[in-house]
Motif scaffolding. Structure first.
Motif, short mmCIF file in Angstrom:
data_model
loop_
_atom_site.label_atom_id
_atom_site.label_comp_id
_atom_site.label_asym_id
_atom_site.label_seq_id
_atom_site.Cartn_x
_atom_site.Cartn_y
_atom_site.Cartn_z
N MET A 1 184.83 -15.95 70.05
CA MET A 1 186.08 -16.31 69.39
C MET A 1 186.43 -17.78 69.64
O MET A 1 186.90 -18.49 68.74
CB MET A 1 187.21 -15.41 69.88
CG MET A 1 187.06 -13.95 69.52
SD MET A 1 187.43 -13.64 67.79
CE MET A 1 187.33 -11.85 67.75
N VAL A 2 186.24 -18.24 70.86
CA VAL A 2 186.52 -19.64 71.19
C VAL A 2 185.59 -20.56 70.40
O VAL A 2 186.02 -21.59 69.86
CB VAL A 2 186.38 -19.89 72.70
CG1 VAL A 2 186.46 -21.38 73.02
CG2 VAL A 2 187.46 -19.14 73.47
N ALA A 3 184.31 -20.20 70.32
CA ALA A 3 183.35 -21.02 69.60
C ALA A 3 183.69 -21.10 68.11
O ALA A 3 183.60 -22.17 67.49
CB ALA A 3 181.95 -20.46 69.79
N GLY B 1 182.98 -4.28 80.80
CA GLY B 1 184.02 -5.20 80.38
C GLY B 1 183.67 -6.65 80.63
O GLY B 1 183.97 -7.53 79.81
N ALA B 2 183.03 -6.92 81.78
CA ALA B 2 182.66 -8.30 82.10
C ALA B 2 181.74 -8.87 81.04
O ALA B 2 181.88 -10.03 80.63
CB ALA B 2 182.00 -8.35 83.47
N SER B 3 180.80 -8.07 80.57
CA SER B 3 179.85 -8.54 79.58
C SER B 3 180.42 -8.50 78.17
O SER B 3 180.41 -9.50 77.44
CB SER B 3 178.58 -7.69 79.64
OG SER B 3 177.65 -8.11 78.67
N PHE B 4 180.95 -7.34 77.77
CA PHE B 4 181.41 -7.16 76.39
C PHE B 4 182.62 -8.05 76.08
O PHE B 4 182.62 -8.80 75.09
CB PHE B 4 181.76 -5.69 76.16
CG PHE B 4 182.31 -5.40 74.79
CD1 PHE B 4 181.49 -5.44 73.68
CD2 PHE B 4 183.65 -5.09 74.62
CE1 PHE B 4 181.99 -5.18 72.41
CE2 PHE B 4 184.17 -4.82 73.37
CZ PHE B 4 183.33 -4.87 72.26
N MET B 5 183.66 -7.97 76.92
CA MET B 5 184.85 -8.77 76.65
C MET B 5 184.58 -10.26 76.82
O MET B 5 185.14 -11.10 76.10
CB MET B 5 185.99 -8.33 77.58
CG MET B 5 186.48 -6.91 77.35
SD MET B 5 187.05 -6.60 75.66
CE MET B 5 188.43 -7.75 75.54
N GLY B 6 183.69 -10.61 77.77
CA GLY B 6 183.32 -12.01 77.93
C GLY B 6 182.62 -12.55 76.70
O GLY B 6 182.86 -13.69 76.27
N THR B 7 181.74 -11.74 76.11
CA THR B 7 181.03 -12.15 74.89
C THR B 7 181.99 -12.31 73.72
O THR B 7 181.90 -13.28 72.95
CB THR B 7 179.94 -11.13 74.54
OG1 THR B 7 179.02 -11.03 75.63
CG2 THR B 7 179.20 -11.53 73.28
#
Length: 496
Positions: A422-424, A411-417
């Motif tokens: 999305m923000v970018a 989750g830390a990697s996948f959801m963070g990516t």
């Protein structure tokens, strides 16, 4: 000498106390260190990469060894191994606090992770053994609450110790509590009660599985910074896939496998573990993304952001024990299904949050998600441990902890990516940064809703499987190999 009923009740209470204390310590040390990293960098003249490894070394060892330790305890006795784990965790906590250099601290954190892996792998197993033949939902609920309390209190307690003393106190505080837990377990936890096994331990399998899980955990950690297309990340993931194939090949050819593959023919076990991975993947997304929304979207202070985020974990912790009692009365699986359904609703609500939602709007959404988590965690742990055969409780306890750890790591990697992408994308449209954060939060929680929706469908599948009539008590137990290494006929009724 035979214990009376009253003496057994007292012993069970003390065993639960010791295991709860050990669980709290190991959970605290996954999050308490982060807040002290800037101070550690300055004090030990460490690089940022070394500071990262202070956290990473602990998590990699825990993830890599947790299943092997669970299986080892089933073969050679839980009490002996648990006491070794407590002693190692306490001693290395002292050495961490006295570390003269960053490299020494990293090495001691790795050894501390070994002790923590023992505690995480076996706490649920020894409590399940202590409450064997009884409804253990409330007891396992207390252990589940300790996991949530540890995660919630880690940053706050770390900040208090850092301001009152120094970063050394963050580690040294474990020593007296570790010794107390060690004494309680030594006095009250009985030795091995079932027949000693003559099997040899599968050391090659443990080494291959440890390296495989280590590659995966390291890949997920590096992907947060380098991205999934990085040659290093792709190489590590390739190594993890190769390791899985080699592990499966080995386990089919040894007399006493580390992980008897037959147990995964049990549909309830396999699906429950997959649901756990999905649930904790989503929860890490909540833990990772929402502080950015609160601080950069709502412009809240770091103190207020921390307090608001801690409410979710505290809700889960406070509900864990009452939910265990509900599971005892109404059955674990229906409560689990309600919990996962609430998480779906909470994630959908979170995907509609705006930067004008305020504290009430955020807390309402977070509460729904964490109430759902509480309704899932304790019943899931209870159902898994109560259905485990005595000779496999260490293994199943280790698998439960592994599912949680893999979910959080993924989750830390996948959801963070997902969030960063999305923000970018939103920022390229010319909106303000708070609006881009809002858009990133919306997109991330739509993905989270889809993941937890899959978990809900899988939970319904488990309910359907369990409604099928069974003709033998063995049908509901986790499958184990017979003397020939094959499943018995009874076990095939609940196999996929």
């Amino acid at each position: 000498m035979q214990q009376t009923t009253g003496e057994k009740t007292v012993s069970r209470g003390w065993i639960l106390f010791g295991a709860a204390l050990a669980t709290l310590m190991s959970s605290l040390d996954t999050s308490i260190v982060n807040i002290a990293l800037p101070t550690i960098i300055t004090d030990l003249h460490a690089s940022f990469a070394q500071a990262q490894w202070v956290v990473l070394s602990y998590m990699l060892v825990v993830t890599s060894l947790i299943v092997g330790i669970g299986r080892l305890s089933d073969l050679f006795g839980k009490k002996r191994l648990y006491l070794i784990g407590l002693a190692l965790f306490s001693l290395t906590s002292l050495f961490c606090g006295l570390s003269p250099t960053a490299d020494w601290l990293i090495a001691m954190r790795a050894l501390q992770g070994l002790g923590a892996a023992v505690l995480m792998a076996l706490s649920f197993a020894i409590v399940s053994d202590a409450y064997h033949g009884m409804k253990a939902g409330h007891a396992l609920g207390i252990l589940t609450a300790m996991v949530a309390f540890g995660i919630a209190l880690g940053p706050t307690l770390g900040g208090l110790l850092l301001s009152a003393f120094s970063w050394h106190a963050i580690f040294i505080i474990n020593v007296p509590f570790g010794l107390l837990a060690c004494g309680v377990i030594w006095v009250f936890l009985p030795g091995k009660t079932f027949q000693e096994q003559t099997w040899r331990f599968d050391w090659p399998g443990m080494i291959v599985l440890a390296l495989t899980l280590g590659c995966y955990a390291f890949a997920m950690t590096e992907a947060e910074e380098l991205g999934f297309t990085s040659p290093l990340v792709l190489g590590l993931l390739g190594g993890a896939v190769s390791g899985v194939l080699l592990f499966l090949w080995l386990e089919r050819r040894v007399m006493s496998p580390l992980l008897p593959l037959q147990i995964f023919r049990n549909a309830t076990l396999s699906i429950s573990l997959l649901v756990s991975v999905l649930v904790y993947t989503v929860m890490m997304g909540v833990i990772l993304i929402m502080p950015f929304f609160l601080s950069e979207g709502e412009s809240y202070s770091s103190v207020l952001t921390g307090l608001l985020m801690s409410t979710g974990a505290l809700i889960t912790a406070l509900l864990s024990t009452p939910v265990g009692l509900l599971a005892n009365r109404f059955g674990a699986r229906p409560i689990m299904a309600i919990g996962v359904a609430l998480m779906v609703v909470g994630c959908l609500f979170m995907s509609t949050i705006t930067i004008k939602a305020g504290i009430a709007g955020f807390t309402f959404r977070l509460a729904i998600i964490n109430i759902g988590l509480a309704l899932f965690q304790t019943p899931n742990n209870t159902a898994m441990m109560e259905s485990a055969l005595p000779s496999q409780r260490g293994l199943i306890s280790g698998l439960l902890s592994l599912a949680r750890t893999l979910g959080l790591t993924t989750g830390a990697s996948f959801m963070g990516t997902i969030y960063a992408s999305m923000v970018a994308i939103a920022a390229q449209t010319g909106v303000t940064h708070p609006q881009a954060v809002e858009a990133g939060t919306h997109g991330s929680f739509l993905v989270a809703s889809a993941l937890i929706g899959i978990a809900f469908l899988l939970t319904l599948l488990v309910l359907r499987i369990q409604r099928k009539p069974v003709t033998n008590k063995q049908d509901t137990a986790l499958s184990q190999p017979t003397s020939t290494g094959k499943l018995s006929l009874d076990e095939q009724h609940t196999s996929i």
